[in-house]
Design an enzyme around this catalytic site. Sequence first.
Site, PDB file in Angstrom:
ATOM      1  N   GLY A  25       0.804  -1.100   0.144  1.00 54.73           N
ATOM      2  CA  GLY A  25       0.044  -0.022  -0.146  1.00 54.73           C
ATOM      3  C   GLY A  25       0.921   1.365   0.104  1.00 54.73           C
ATOM      4  O   GLY A  25       1.898   1.155   0.215  1.00 54.73           O
ATOM      5  N   THR A  73       6.231  -7.070   2.074  1.00 57.67           N
ATOM      6  CA  THR A  73       7.407  -6.923   1.126  1.00 57.67           C
ATOM      7  C   THR A  73       8.683  -7.377   1.802  1.00 57.67           C
ATOM      8  O   THR A  73       9.492  -7.947   0.975  1.00 57.67           O
ATOM      9  CB  THR A  73       7.347  -5.341   0.946  1.00 57.67           C
ATOM     10  N   THR A 132       5.264   1.216   6.163  1.00 58.72           N
ATOM     11  CA  THR A 132       3.830   0.777   6.633  1.00 58.72           C
ATOM     12  C   THR A 132       3.065   1.975   7.337  1.00 58.72           C
ATOM     13  O   THR A 132       3.766   2.521   8.295  1.00 58.72           O
ATOM     14  CB  THR A 132       3.725  -0.446   7.734  1.00 58.72           C
ATOM     15  N   ILE A 133       1.851   2.341   6.600  1.00 57.22           N
ATOM     16  CA  ILE A 133       1.012   3.364   7.464  1.00 57.22           C
ATOM     17  C   ILE A 133       0.843   2.994   8.526  1.00 57.22           C
ATOM     18  O   ILE A 133       0.321   3.766   9.515  1.00 57.22           O
ATOM     19  CB  ILE A 133       0.172   3.768   6.151  1.00 57.22           C
ATOM     20  N   ASP A 134       0.457   1.837   8.717  1.00 56.11           N
ATOM     21  CA  ASP A 134      -0.256   1.205  10.174  1.00 56.11           C
ATOM     22  C   ASP A 134       0.656   1.251  11.099  1.00 56.11           C
ATOM     23  O   ASP A 134       0.490   0.990  12.339  1.00 56.11           O
ATOM     24  CB  ASP A 134      -0.843  -0.169   9.770  1.00 56.11           C
ATOM     25  N   ARG A 137      -5.727  -1.952   9.848  1.00 56.77           N
ATOM     26  CA  ARG A 137      -6.039  -3.338   9.771  1.00 56.77           C
ATOM     27  C   ARG A 137      -5.785  -4.261  10.807  1.00 56.77           C
ATOM     28  O   ARG A 137      -7.083  -4.887  11.333  1.00 56.77           O
ATOM     29  CB  ARG A 137      -5.226  -4.022   8.374  1.00 56.77           C
ATOM     30  N   ILE A 148      -5.425   9.967   4.068  1.00 53.55           N
ATOM     31  CA  ILE A 148      -4.118  10.352   4.980  1.00 53.55           C
ATOM     32  C   ILE A 148      -2.680   9.540   4.603  1.00 53.55           C
ATOM     33  O   ILE A 148      -1.886   9.680   5.006  1.00 53.55           O
ATOM     34  CB  ILE A 148      -4.547   9.787   6.714  1.00 53.55           C
ATOM     35  N   ARG A 149      -3.057   8.769   3.625  1.00 47.45           N
ATOM     36  CA  ARG A 149      -1.596   8.124   3.120  1.00 47.45           C
ATOM     37  C   ARG A 149      -1.256   8.437   1.565  1.00 47.45           C
ATOM     38  O   ARG A 149       0.018   8.294   1.330  1.00 47.45           O
ATOM     39  CB  ARG A 149      -1.789   6.463   3.090  1.00 47.45           C
TER      40      ARG A 149
HETATM   41  N1  LIG Z   1       5.119 -14.252   2.656  1.00 54.06           N
HETATM   42  C1  LIG Z   1       5.610 -13.715   1.253  1.00 54.06           C
HETATM   43  N2  LIG Z   1       6.274 -14.211   0.712  1.00 54.06           N
HETATM   44  C2  LIG Z   1       6.896 -13.587  -0.526  1.00 54.06           C
HETATM   45  N3  LIG Z   1       6.313 -12.190  -0.741  1.00 54.06           N
HETATM   46  C3  LIG Z   1       5.385 -11.737  -0.204  1.00 54.06           C
HETATM   47  C4  LIG Z   1       4.988 -12.568   1.247  1.00 54.06           C
HETATM   48  N4  LIG Z   1       3.821 -11.532   1.537  1.00 54.06           N
HETATM   49  C5  LIG Z   1       3.723 -10.587   0.816  1.00 54.06           C
HETATM   50  N5  LIG Z   1       4.612 -10.811  -0.176  1.00 54.06           N
HETATM   51  C6  LIG Z   1       4.471  -9.938  -1.352  1.00 54.06           C
HETATM   52  O1  LIG Z   1       4.936  -8.546  -0.868  1.00 54.06           O
HETATM   53  C7  LIG Z   1       4.128  -7.552  -1.576  1.00 54.06           C
HETATM   54  C8  LIG Z   1       3.484  -6.555  -0.628  1.00 54.06           C
HETATM   55  O2  LIG Z   1       2.631  -7.191   0.281  1.00 54.06           O
HETATM   56  P1  LIG Z   1       1.497  -6.545   1.023  1.00 54.06           P
HETATM   57  O3  LIG Z   1       1.033  -7.344   2.081  1.00 54.06           O
HETATM   58  O4  LIG Z   1       0.565  -6.298   0.008  1.00 54.06           O
HETATM   59  O5  LIG Z   1       1.857  -5.135   1.351  1.00 54.06           O
HETATM   60  P2  LIG Z   1       3.082  -4.455   2.766  1.00 54.06           P
HETATM   61  O6  LIG Z   1       4.442  -5.138   2.112  1.00 54.06           O
HETATM   62  O7  LIG Z   1       3.081  -3.139   2.661  1.00 54.06           O
HETATM   63  O8  LIG Z   1       2.440  -5.466   3.887  1.00 54.06           O
HETATM   64  C9  LIG Z   1       3.316  -8.462  -2.593  1.00 54.06           C
HETATM   65  O9  LIG Z   1       4.006  -8.175  -3.911  1.00 54.06           O
HETATM   66  C10 LIG Z   1       3.469  -9.630  -2.014  1.00 54.06           C
HETATM   67  O10 LIG Z   1       3.169 -10.700  -3.000  1.00 54.06           O
HETATM   68  O1  LIG Z   2      -6.996  -0.823  -0.462  1.00 59.14           O
HETATM   69  P1  LIG Z   2      -5.414  -1.391  -0.191  1.00 59.14           P
HETATM   70  O2  LIG Z   2      -4.502  -0.462  -1.074  1.00 59.14           O
HETATM   71  O3  LIG Z   2      -5.430  -2.549  -0.313  1.00 59.14           O
HETATM   72  O4  LIG Z   2      -4.898  -0.623   1.044  1.00 59.14           O
HETATM   73  C1  LIG Z   2      -5.531  -0.793   2.414  1.00 59.14           C
HETATM   74  C2  LIG Z   2      -4.883  -1.299   3.581  1.00 59.14           C
HETATM   75  O5  LIG Z   2      -3.645  -0.742   3.645  1.00 59.14           O
HETATM   76  C3  LIG Z   2      -3.343  -0.498   4.861  1.00 59.14           C
HETATM   77  O6  LIG Z   2      -2.891   0.935   4.867  1.00 59.14           O
HETATM   78  C4  LIG Z   2      -1.988  -1.298   5.209  1.00 59.14           C
HETATM   79  O7  LIG Z   2      -0.998  -1.339   4.232  1.00 59.14           O
HETATM   80  P2  LIG Z   2       0.249  -2.173   4.243  1.00 59.14           P
HETATM   81  O8  LIG Z   2      -0.034  -3.552   4.387  1.00 59.14           O
HETATM   82  O9  LIG Z   2       0.634  -1.899   2.757  1.00 59.14           O
HETATM   83  O10 LIG Z   2       0.986  -1.285   5.213  1.00 59.14           O
HETATM   84  C5  LIG Z   2      -4.436  -1.018   5.760  1.00 59.14           C
HETATM   85  O11 LIG Z   2      -4.272  -0.260   6.686  1.00 59.14           O
HETATM   86  C6  LIG Z   2      -5.437  -0.820   4.700  1.00 59.14           C
HETATM   87  O12 LIG Z   2      -6.587  -1.907   5.221  1.00 59.14           O
END
Ligand SMILES: Nc1ncnc2c1ncn2[C@@H]1O[C@H](COP(=O)(O)OP(=O)(O)O)[C@@H](O)[C@H]1O
Ligand SMILES: O=P(O)(O)OC[C@H]1O[C@](O)(COP(=O)(O)O)[C@@H](O)[C@@H]1O
EC number: 2.7.1.11
Length: 551
Positions: free
Chosen positions: A155, A246, A272-274, A319, A431-432
């Site tokens: 996100g 990520t 992470t915004i959270d 979340r 906010i993000r």
């Molecule tokens: N357990 C994992 N192993 C490998 N890649 C992952 C894993 N979890 C998430 N990813 C990859 O990381 C990227 C971002 O994950 P996401 O959960 O959407 O956001 P964030 O990194 O902000 O938590 C996505 O492209 C996803 O496929």
């Molecule tokens: O609608 P999207 O882009 O999936 O993002 C919503 C979610 O992203 C978040 O900001 C968290 O995002 P990240 O996991 O990328 O940090 C949550 O608070 C929210 O539920």
Amino acid sequence: MDSIFSPNSSSISWFTSPYLHTSKSGISTSRNLSSSISFSASSSASASAFSTIGFSRAAMSNPKIVNGDYGYVLEDVPHLTDYLPDLPTYSNPLQDNPAYSVVKQYFVHVDDTVPQKVVVHKDSPRGIHFRRAGPRQKVYFDSDEVHACIVTCGGLCPGLNTVIREIVCGLYHMYGVKRVLGIDGGYRGFYARNTISLTPKVVNDIHKRGGTILGTSRGGHDTSKIVDSIQDRGINQVYIIGGDGTQKGASVIFEEIRRRGLKVAVAGIPKTIDNDIPVIDKSFGFDTAVEEAQRAINAAHVESESMENGIGLVKLMGRYSGFIAMHATLASRDVDCCLIPESPFYLEGEGGLFEYIEKRLKEDGHMVIVIAEGAGQELLSETMQSNQQDASGNKLLRDIGLWISHRIKEHFSKQKKMTINLKYIDPTYMIRAIPSNASDNVYCTLLAQSAVHGAMAGYTGFTSGLVNGRQTYIPFYRITEKQNKVVITDRMWARLLSSTNQPSFWSAKDVIEDKKEDIAKVKKGEEPKNQLTDDGNCADDLVAEKEVSCK
Ligand SMILES: Nc1ncnc2c1ncn2[C@@H]1O[C@H](COP(=O)(O)OP(=O)(O)O)[C@@H](O)[C@H]1O
Ligand SMILES: O=P(O)(O)OC[C@H]1O[C@](O)(COP(=O)(O)O)[C@@H](O)[C@@H]1O
Ligand SMILES: [Mg+2]
């Protein structure tokens, strides 16, 4: 722009080198650390210490642990020489840079480490430390040799563009690196999208914009395709900006690179915004988001004050962790009730939310409620709960703000026959999707520069992060092992409760029972419900228990 399609390089067979600490790392450790500190290869003491605090065994198959005197533990990050022992070194070009050469002790001492826990007692062990970030005297890349790439995933978050800018400018101005690629659209961009060549000129103004100039995405992580693309393009430094998902992806990319024996440094920058990434003080963009949330809370306050029995309800992101809601509430002072995922609450009956709303309306004639998007999901009936996931596997939540608005209206109009005026404000993405504020810009700059210094110095498989106000390198497994949560038995949540005067929706007995339950879990080596306090330290009782079991 050039095409990024990368064929599967099955024809290339790569030298694979097992990541053995026993002999090689013993040498590399003594290269970096004073002899008083002994390296522990498979340290059963450390391993048992970890098992007591719920580390994932799979994720820590090869932790680099250094034990020192008085309970000192360094959770070190991997280095390219761990599996490529004969790499040449070069003098750091910063030695000749007029901006830095005059600064005494600009280079970080090889023994500098940063404690994770700063609140200690006179007989506490020295505890866990992380390697201090910053430039080293020797680097493992010649400037002309470096071909770096940057990717943003997950996100959005304020400050992404600042981090991109400062990686590019840091590489260019500090290390004379001219070749930096931007990967378009997150992880899938490595194998399915275009790249953009990044220069200081291209990134000059981007920190003034929200979002990420590179684009981002969820899902699409295909380790071998990504590493094939890295290999085919001759990329040798990979900067990965993103949240917990990520960083998990970065960790497996690093493992695959190490398995193939490639001289490629992998550096993560936590986003992470959270604010749900553990160990680090806070994530970049968080302050900006909290500041922007004030505008929604102010609007809710003005609206609620202007009408009879006015209720302003603001839904904020979060979340699984309620940090934004908690900090926005503490900052505002206009909020009468803050509801977060970590703190269960109920609506009806004595001590419930409806009773509290009625009390506030009777006393003040208006009230403001802030609710994190992940709060109260268990209150939704089973049919309303969502089993859907986004492309990354994150649970998609139902709109708790809308649901609770209906429930409040229904309760007061039907059951209480009381007129209320409820205004629901949902500023979620506002906010993000904004540029980072001044202090986040500084923070992003430090994180980016630290990542660059670390990769140039040959460190890999690390996330750059702020720990107790110091820039550090943290091994991936510590970043990905769990999510950071608000600890509702901790002082920060107590401060919030005393600022809003809301009920805790918990009895003291519940709290004690919950702690007992956690201590029992810690003893069994299981994940406690409320493990970390908001400063990244264990709650006091748990620490005491953990230290006993570490001995
Ligand atoms: N357990 C994992 N192993 C490998 N890649 C992952 C894993 N979890 C998430 N990813 C990859 O990381 C990227 C971002 O994950 P996401 O959960 O959407 O956001 P964030 O990194 O902000 O938590 C996505 O492209 C996803 O496929
Ligand atoms: O609608 P999207 O882009 O999936 O993002 C919503 C979610 O992203 C978040 O900001 C968290 O995002 P990240 O996991 O990328 O940090 C949550 O608070 C929210 O539920
Ligand atoms: Mg996440």
